[in-house]
Design a protein around this motif. Structure first.
Motif, PDB file in Angstrom:
ATOM      1  N   UNK A   2      -2.228   5.381  -8.078  1.00 24.38           N
ATOM      2  CA  UNK A   2      -2.461   6.737  -7.560  1.00 24.38           C
ATOM      3  C   UNK A   2      -1.731   7.798  -8.377  1.00 24.38           C
ATOM      4  N   UNK A   3      -0.714   7.397  -9.146  1.00 26.68           N
ATOM      5  CA  UNK A   3       0.049   8.373  -9.934  1.00 26.68           C
ATOM      6  C   UNK A   3      -0.566   8.605 -11.305  1.00 26.68           C
TER       7      UNK A   3
ATOM      8  N   UNK B 211       0.867  -1.174   0.000  1.00 26.40           N
ATOM      9  CA  UNK B 211       0.000   0.000   0.000  1.00 26.40           C
ATOM     10  C   UNK B 211       0.901   1.221   0.000  1.00 26.40           C
ATOM     11  N   UNK B 212       0.689   2.124  -0.949  1.00 31.64           N
ATOM     12  CA  UNK B 212       1.566   3.277  -1.104  1.00 31.64           C
ATOM     13  C   UNK B 212       0.746   4.503  -1.477  1.00 31.64           C
ATOM     14  N   UNK B 213       1.334   5.670  -1.240  1.00 33.85           N
ATOM     15  CA  UNK B 213       0.688   6.937  -1.581  1.00 33.85           C
ATOM     16  C   UNK B 213       1.749   7.923  -2.040  1.00 33.85           C
ATOM     17  N   UNK B 214       1.312   9.073  -2.511  1.00 36.19           N
ATOM     18  CA  UNK B 214       2.215  10.136  -2.955  1.00 36.19           C
ATOM     19  C   UNK B 214       1.863  11.405  -2.188  1.00 36.19           C
ATOM     20  N   UNK B 215       2.860  11.985  -1.500  1.00 35.45           N
ATOM     21  CA  UNK B 215       2.570  13.185  -0.712  1.00 35.45           C
ATOM     22  C   UNK B 215       2.551  14.424  -1.611  1.00 35.45           C
ATOM     23  N   UNK B 216       2.306  15.596  -1.009  1.00 36.04           N
ATOM     24  CA  UNK B 216       2.123  16.824  -1.781  1.00 36.04           C
ATOM     25  C   UNK B 216       3.388  17.232  -2.534  1.00 36.04           C
ATOM     26  N   UNK B 217       4.556  16.771  -2.061  1.00 38.20           N
ATOM     27  CA  UNK B 217       5.807  17.112  -2.739  1.00 38.20           C
ATOM     28  C   UNK B 217       6.113  16.170  -3.897  1.00 38.20           C
ATOM     29  N   UNK B 218       5.264  15.166  -4.087  1.00 39.60           N
ATOM     30  CA  UNK B 218       5.488  14.187  -5.136  1.00 39.60           C
ATOM     31  C   UNK B 218       6.326  13.009  -4.705  1.00 39.60           C
ATOM     32  N   UNK B 219       6.651  12.949  -3.422  1.00 37.41           N
ATOM     33  CA  UNK B 219       7.461  11.841  -2.914  1.00 37.41           C
ATOM     34  C   UNK B 219       6.570  10.658  -2.576  1.00 37.41           C
ATOM     35  N   UNK B 220       6.935   9.484  -3.044  1.00 31.26           N
ATOM     36  CA  UNK B 220       6.137   8.294  -2.711  1.00 31.26           C
ATOM     37  C   UNK B 220       6.369   7.867  -1.269  1.00 31.26           C
ATOM     38  N   UNK B 221       5.366   7.309  -0.677  1.00 30.53           N
ATOM     39  CA  UNK B 221       5.484   6.782   0.678  1.00 30.53           C
ATOM     40  C   UNK B 221       4.840   5.396   0.721  1.00 30.53           C
TER      41      UNK B 221
END
Length: 736
Positions: free
Chosen positions: A722-723, A614-624
């Motif tokens: 998500x991207x 499970x992953x997401x992308x923060x407001x800076x464009x960095x994946x987490x």
């Protein structure tokens, strides 16, 4: 006189002579050393009169728990009390050779030689190797036989005392029992070896008192916790000096200038040792030696075209443009690839560094006509030969003391540090401890090779894969390893003389686990100018990325749910079970757009894994990466805790390889100077991790590499949801 050496160095007839040599009768005697009160039972086991049971382990312990898993196998068959088990490194001996690891690590040369010959060569050459998740797969039968043999002897000794039939005796928790009779192993240790073994060894049956399958405490941990564990850098000898070294940039680099006077002004400096390829400074402590090295300001001249990121990328592209060498083929690929539904995607992975906590280190002492070497190594025989070759003595004149290794991930297969320490010790006539700086360890790391892949498939109207083609451009790492670690060896020389063929190491794991109408895997060898070596997971670390990302793309192109589509096409039920388990535990919702979920699976070393991310992308464009769920089927489990530790560590290692900063190569130099430059994940970056071990009665498979390989594709597949686009490069960095 005919010796192994003069047989192997024969020229063009080398392969034929090796075949003849392989059928010679052979017999190797154990060479364990017994301390006072100890009795040697076989090549693997000693029992002392105080009840201590010592197991000889031929594999290097670098955090994977092999100094626990292998003794646990023997102790289980012996019926020993785990509290009495100790371990010592096995001496160099053909009895401890690891042909399975040789087959994996040197596949570029070995897979071109008949299997029986290369395995015989590994044994006769005492190729003691740690790597490729082979420890339990290679040594479980020998360890069980050794434990069973000792148990029979102990039972015979006890039966004689009791006037009983030895076959009625049993062992458990360090005792031999028969009815109400009971004797400790310690009471029987010395006399039991006088008895004869039966023609067929009886193995223990039943589950009572068994150690296999139990999470017994690790034998290496207490010493690591209290600081008494001995690593190469912990060795202290009388009159010892310390050395730091600087080698030239990668490629054909030669030392051209140093400022010796400036180095000698550094307090504590003792000497400067120059070599064509490197220069070392000696001092009363390592910090002074390293400061003197900086003051020395070495300058090197490098011949040939510069090696940098653009050069490496161009070399991979050029290799991919040339015809490839077939590694595997099924079906008529040409017939099934023409027509509608054809999909192509290109992928790229950058070099990956080992970045182990402990940099290369060796302590050497040349005295009389003998060299003693204290070294953490995954290839003790090859390290001994490298040290002997460097100073012109026979390998038998080198005594190698293996130490614990502070991580490695494959870096300790290399033997440069052994040769360098030998040279410095021979020149100074004093014990020397040579330690590479962190900068040097990164600059001279034999990285996991970069690679490019062009993946092509054709989908049928029903979503089935009609054809599959994987074209992989990568250095011939297996061939490189063989030539670098075994220079002049007859098998390597014979393989070099054979027609060019795909390097089995470089494309290992590239054959998909899915049903396809036709399949073709090709290796496109690339000369990149950067030395490549073995890193945890080997080529599976990038071939799984290529395959599982492309499979995910095909699933979406076919309009299918990725997990169910995979299961419907898998050829192996065990891998399908891993997939369904990971999906169930992870709460898989189909991996649709916006879900942040991705999944991947892989089979290697006789084991199977599926990873849901499970992953997401923060407001800076960095994946987490927020969560990883892994389901593992590795066959019969010797020690579940060790397996879980290795899978968890592998998941983190794979995550680092996918998300860390790409290290630049500029003018033959690695730009990274310290671990902080690698952008490795921190504790705060760690996802929630769940590991489920699936029960199985199959033979044990390998696990040390398994956790690493499927992480990157699972994360990339999650980020794609998500991207809104597919990431096809590792490491992937920020997402615009």
């Amino acid at each position: 006189m005919v010796t192994r050496r003069n047989l192997l160095v024969t020229g063009g007839a080398g392969l034929g002579l090796l075949v003849a040599w392989a059928v010679w009768p052979r017999s190797f005697a154990p060479n364990l050393v017994a301390a006072p009160g100890e009795t040697i039972y076989n090549a693997w086991l000693k029992i002392a009169t105080d009840g201590q049971v010592t197991v000889a382990v031929p594999q290097a312990e670098h955090g994977q728990g092999v100094w626990t898993a292998l003794p646990q196998i023997l102790a289980d068959e012996l019926g020993a009390d785990w509290r009495t088990i100790g371990v010592e490194p096995a001496p160099l001996n053909p009895l401890y050779a690891n042909p399975l690891a040789a087959d994996i690590l040197f596949a570029g040369s070995y897979d071109r030689i008949p299997e029986a010959l290369r395995r015989e060569h590994a044994v006769r050459g005492a190729l003691m190797l740690t790597g490729g998740s082979t420890s339990i797969r290679q040594f479980e039968p020998a360890l069980r036989a050794a434990g069973a043999a000792a148990r029979v002897l102990l039972c015979k000794a006890a039966a004689k005392r009791w006037g009983a039939d030895w076959e009625t005796c049993e062992t458990n928790a360090g005792f031999v029992t028969a009815g109400k009779n009971k004797l400790r192993f310690a009471d029987l240790a010395a006399e039991a070896v006088a008895f004869d073994l039966p023609a067929e060894l009886p193995m223990r049956i039943g589950d009572e008192g068994r150690l296999t399958g139990r999470a017994v405490p690790r034998l290496d941990v207490p010493a690591k916790v209290d600081g008494s564990a001995t690593f190469a850098a912990d060795v202290r000898l009388p009159d010892m000096v310390f050395a730091s070294i600087m080698q030239g940039p990668v490629g054909d680099s030669r030392l051209v200038r140093i400022d010796k006077a400036a180095a000698q002004r550094v307090p504590g400096t003792i000497a400067v040792i120059e070599n064509e390829r490197w220069v070392a400074t000696l001092a009363s402590n390592w910090w002074a030696a390293n400061r003197a090295l900086t003051a020395l300001a070495p300058r090197f001249a490098t011949r040939g075209a510069p090696v940098d990121d653009r050069h490496i990328a161009a070399a991979l592209d050029a290799a991919l443009a040339r015809p490839g060498q077939r590694f595997a083929k099924t079906g008529d690929i040409a017939a099934v690839m023409d027509g509608p539904g054809r999909v192509t995607a290109d992928y790229h992975v950058a070099p990956v560094f080992h970045a182990a906590i402990e940099p290369p280190c060796a302590t050497a002492w040349y005295h009389g006509d003998r060299l003693e070497l204290w070294l953490g190594t995954q290839a003790p025989g090859l390290a001994r030969e490298a040290a002997a070759r460097a100073i012109g003595i026979a390998p038998g004149a080198v005594v190698l003391h293996p130490t614990l290794i502070g991580g490695s991930f494959g870096a300790a297969l290399e033997c440069d540090i052994a040769a360098q320490a030998a040279i410095v010790a021979a020149k100074t006539k004093r014990p020397v401890q040579l330690v590479w700086s962190r900068r040097e360890a990164l600059a001279r790391d034999c990285v996991r090779a970069p690679a490019r892949a062009r993946m092509t498939a054709r989908l049928g109207g029903n979503g089935a894969i009609l054809g599959w083609r994987a074209q992989i451009a990568a250095p011939a790492t297996g061939r490189e390893l063989a030539m670098r670690l075994m220079p002049g060896d007859a098998v390597v020389a014979a393989a070099r003389a054979l027609p060019e063929a795909a390097d089995g190491y470089a494309v290992a794991g590239a054959v998909p686990s899915y049903r396809t109408g036709g399949c073709l895997v090709e290796h496109h060898p690339a000369e990149i100018g950067l030395p490549s070596g073995h890193l945890r997971g080997g080529a599976h670390g990038y071939t799984c990325f290529f395959t599982e990302c492309f499979i995910d793309e095909l699933a979406h192109r076919a309009g299918a749910e990725p997990m169910s589509w995979r299961i419907g096409m898998l050829r192996d039920a065990r891998l399908a079970r891993c997939l369904s388990t990971a999906a169930s535990l992870g709460g898989w919702d189909g991996g649709g757009d916006g879900s942040g979920q991705g999944i991947a699976c892989h089979a290697m070393a006789g084991s199977y894994i599926a990873v849901m991310a499970e992953a997401s992308i923060d407001v800076s464009g960095s994946p987490r990466v927020e969560r990883l769920v892994a389901a593992v089927d590795c066959g019969r489990q010797v020690n579940p805790d060790l397996i879980r530790q290795q899978i968890e560590g592998g998941l983190i290692f794979g995550l680092a390889a996918a998300t860390a900063s790409a290290v630049e190569i500029d003018r033959n130099l690695v730009t990274a100077r310290r671990l902080g430059d690698l952008g490795l994940p921190r504790l705060a970056d760690m996802p929630d991790i769940t590991v489920e071990l699936l029960p199985s009665n199959a033979d044990p498979g390998g696990v040390s590499d398994l956790g690493m390989v499927a992480v990157a594709p699972a994360v990339v597949n999650a980020l794609a949801t998500v991207a809104g686009k597919r990431l096809r490069t590792l490491p992937f960095g920020a997402i615009a």
